[in-house]
Design an enzyme around this catalytic site. Structure first.
Site, PDB file in Angstrom:
ATOM      1  CE1 TYR A 153      -3.986  -2.091   1.575  1.00 15.89           C
ATOM      2  CE2 TYR A 153      -2.105  -3.398   2.281  1.00 15.89           C
ATOM      3  CZ  TYR A 153      -3.463  -3.273   2.058  1.00 15.89           C
ATOM      4  OH  TYR A 153      -4.292  -4.335   2.327  1.00 15.89           O
ATOM      5  CG  HIS A 161      -8.780   0.137  -2.311  1.00 11.89           C
ATOM      6  ND1 HIS A 161      -9.538  -0.807  -1.667  1.00 11.89           N
ATOM      7  CD2 HIS A 161      -9.608   1.192  -2.560  1.00 11.89           C
ATOM      8  CE1 HIS A 161     -10.777  -0.374  -1.535  1.00 11.89           C
ATOM      9  NE2 HIS A 161     -10.855   0.842  -2.065  1.00 11.89           N
ATOM     10  CE  LYS A 200      -5.214  -6.629  -3.463  1.00 13.97           C
ATOM     11  NZ  LYS A 200      -5.910  -5.402  -3.185  1.00 13.97           N
TER      12      LYS A 200
END
Length: 243
Positions: A153, A161, A200
């Site tokens: 992060y 996020h 991601k």
């Protein structure tokens, strides 16, 4: 990749970003280091983790810096924090602000290194990857729930996020759970699809030992880290616009 700040609406997301910019992670880490040094902090080895009895100030700073997790109350103003082996050794070896007690006497750094290797065969590679990311002021947390080694992060997980799912690989490694991954296309496809489904990017850290033995933490100075991101190709992004 643009940070995905948390919030129910645009204003809340801007507020989260503003708060993070007001209090950079590098400043928080420095405050934590200073606080632990001043309090002469000691952690206690407990199998595959280290427990630290945090006082009121350290409770706040450990949470802000995202080290460990609270697991129980010691007394009125103290809470037990459980640190992973990588987190504990980073505070002990890299930041020199936490002593670790395995009984009497307190183990020397080399003894601590060997203990952690005995509990986790991949520890040298994982610690190099963890410290590499932490030194860049990324917040590093376990990626177990996403099928990766770590997630990272830009700031505290309550504000943003995570951006990357991290896999750690190493050259010349015989440990199956390190280099047995991503060797075939189906592994790459599964990994990128999984992290992509939770917005991601897959970040692979290749740890090169450069011929160094891992019998003491001094070997880390000879290790190098190569970063590679892997993303799924989307055909839709390359098609001609419909007319």
């Amino acid at each position: 990749m643009v940070p995905r700040w948390k919030g129910k609406d645009a204003k809340a997301k801007k507020d989260a970003e503003a708060e993070a910019l007001k209090e950079p992670m590098s400043n928080i880490i420095s405050e934590l280091q200073s606080s632990l040094v001043q309090s002469d902090a000691y952690g206690i080895l407990s199998n595959k983790s280290v427990h630290y009895a945090a006082g009121a100030e350290q409770i706040v700073l450990l949470d802000k810096a995202c080290f460990g997790r609270p697991v129980g109350t010691v007394e009125k103003d103290k809470v037990w924090f459980q640190l992973s082996l990588e987190e504990a050794f980073f505070l002990c070896y890299s930041m020199n602000c936490l002593k670790i007690n395995g009984g009497n006497p307190i183990p020397r750094t080399n003894e601590l290194w060997h203990y952690m290797k005995s509990k986790k065969e991949t520890f040298p590679n994982f610690f190099k990857a963890y410290s590499h990311l932490r030194m860049k002021n990324w917040v590093v947390r376990s990626g177990f729930q996403y099928g990766v080694d770590f997630v990272v992060y830009r700031h505290h997980p309550s504000r943003v996020h995570s951006e990357y799912g991290v896999l750690v690989l190493s050259d010349g490694e015989t440990v199956k759970d390190v280099n047995g991954r991503l060797r075939v296309w189906s592994d790459v496809h599964c990994a990128t699809r999984l992290v992509g489904s939770v917005a991601k990017t897959l970040l692979v850290l290749y740890i090169s030992k450069n011929g160094s033995r891992d019998d003491s933490p001094s070997c880390l100075a000879n290790y190098t880290v190569e970063e590679r991101t892997i993303a799924r190709w989307s055909p839709e992004q390359c098609r001609e616009s419909c007319r």
